[in-house]
Design an enzyme around this catalytic site. Sequence first.
Site, mmCIF file in Angstrom:
data_model
loop_
_atom_site.group_PDB
_atom_site.id
_atom_site.type_symbol
_atom_site.label_atom_id
_atom_site.label_comp_id
_atom_site.label_asym_id
_atom_site.label_seq_id
_atom_site.Cartn_x
_atom_site.Cartn_y
_atom_site.Cartn_z
ATOM 1 N N ARG A 135 -0.794 23.608 18.154
ATOM 2 C CA ARG A 135 -0.036 24.273 17.092
ATOM 3 C C ARG A 135 0.619 23.255 16.161
ATOM 4 O O ARG A 135 1.132 22.236 16.591
ATOM 5 C CB ARG A 135 1.048 25.148 17.737
ATOM 6 C CG ARG A 135 1.908 25.906 16.763
ATOM 7 C CD ARG A 135 2.611 27.071 17.426
ATOM 8 N NE ARG A 135 3.650 26.666 18.363
ATOM 9 C CZ ARG A 135 4.278 27.510 19.182
ATOM 10 N NH1 ARG A 135 3.935 28.780 19.222
ATOM 11 N NH2 ARG A 135 5.214 27.076 19.981
ATOM 12 N N LYS B 120 3.492 36.492 20.811
ATOM 13 C CA LYS B 120 4.469 37.576 20.692
ATOM 14 C C LYS B 120 5.013 37.709 19.273
ATOM 15 O O LYS B 120 5.148 38.816 18.771
ATOM 16 C CB LYS B 120 5.664 37.341 21.634
ATOM 17 C CG LYS B 120 5.333 37.437 23.101
ATOM 18 C CD LYS B 120 6.611 37.479 23.944
ATOM 19 C CE LYS B 120 7.435 36.206 23.844
ATOM 20 N NZ LYS B 120 6.786 35.020 24.428
ATOM 21 N N ARG C 299 15.103 38.171 29.587
ATOM 22 C CA ARG C 299 14.375 37.080 30.206
ATOM 23 C C ARG C 299 14.522 37.071 31.719
ATOM 24 O O ARG C 299 13.773 36.370 32.398
ATOM 25 C CB ARG C 299 14.925 35.735 29.716
ATOM 26 C CG ARG C 299 14.395 35.317 28.378
ATOM 27 C CD ARG C 299 14.959 33.946 28.014
ATOM 28 N NE ARG C 299 14.926 33.771 26.571
ATOM 29 C CZ ARG C 299 13.848 33.348 25.911
ATOM 30 N NH1 ARG C 299 12.752 33.048 26.550
ATOM 31 N NH2 ARG C 299 13.887 33.226 24.615
ATOM 32 N N ARG D 177 5.795 20.474 16.378
ATOM 33 C CA ARG D 177 7.196 20.597 16.779
ATOM 34 C C ARG D 177 7.491 19.663 17.945
ATOM 35 O O ARG D 177 6.652 19.474 18.821
ATOM 36 C CB ARG D 177 7.477 22.012 17.276
ATOM 37 C CG ARG D 177 7.877 22.967 16.201
ATOM 38 C CD ARG D 177 8.317 24.261 16.871
ATOM 39 N NE ARG D 177 8.202 25.364 15.945
ATOM 40 C CZ ARG D 177 7.859 26.599 16.287
ATOM 41 N NH1 ARG D 177 7.587 26.896 17.543
ATOM 42 N NH2 ARG D 177 7.791 27.534 15.385
ATOM 43 N N ARG E 151 8.751 25.021 29.948
ATOM 44 C CA ARG E 151 8.981 26.392 29.490
ATOM 45 C C ARG E 151 8.168 27.385 30.320
ATOM 46 O O ARG E 151 8.636 28.479 30.632
ATOM 47 C CB ARG E 151 8.627 26.512 28.007
ATOM 48 C CG ARG E 151 9.781 26.050 27.108
ATOM 49 C CD ARG E 151 9.303 25.318 25.883
ATOM 50 N NE ARG E 151 8.648 26.170 24.907
ATOM 51 C CZ ARG E 151 7.877 25.704 23.917
ATOM 52 N NH1 ARG E 151 7.656 24.398 23.813
ATOM 53 N NH2 ARG E 151 7.328 26.523 23.063
#
Length: 213
Positions: free
Chosen positions: A123, A13, A89, A155, A166
């Site tokens: 990532r 996104k 959301r 991360r 998530r």
Amino acid sequence: MNLILLGPPGAGKGTQASRLVKERGLVQLSTGDMLRAAVAAQTPVGLQAKSVMESGGLVSDEIILGVVEERLAEADVQANGFLLDGFPRTVVQAEGMSKFATIDVAIDLVVAEEVVLERISSRRVCSKCGAIYSVAAPPSTQWVCDKCGGDVEQRADDTPESIAKRLAAYNTETQPTIDFYAASGLLVKVDGIGSPDEVFARLLSAIDAQLPK
Ligand SMILES: [Zn+2]
């Protein structure tokens, strides 16, 4: 033109949002930025948000909606239209926003869960400038950022456990929001698999097909 961009974490996104706002001259809005700006500007809802955050609480839907409503009333948004990235959301937020905003297109960037898991766990992010790399596309020098020389690392919340959490939150909260926009006739689904250029081309044609001629 007012757009909403929805999709699971790791759907791409962020990348697509920044290309879309450039291409169509929209104002890009995220709740994090809007909250920070409202707090800094000390608007009435900004002050409410500040006291909730300082006490360690979660900012309520009512406060978030207040912040969004204030921001959407500003001149740049009124003149150029907006792209909301990652908001609403929940159905409560979507219904609340429908009282003060007209949405032209809600985009669901569709990426299968196994792809999202793979993308996020591979990532790697520059700790200094936020540039995004992956195990498959690392910086040219071993984990040193090409742009700023910072350390490129994983991360802390990009672990499989955290990604699963998530995704679960996304499925229970945001999936019904997508259904809400489908029922309103505003939803377009766009396949998020492929190169950023391919996905972007699909996005543009899906948006154009949805807008009234
Ligand atoms: Zn960097």
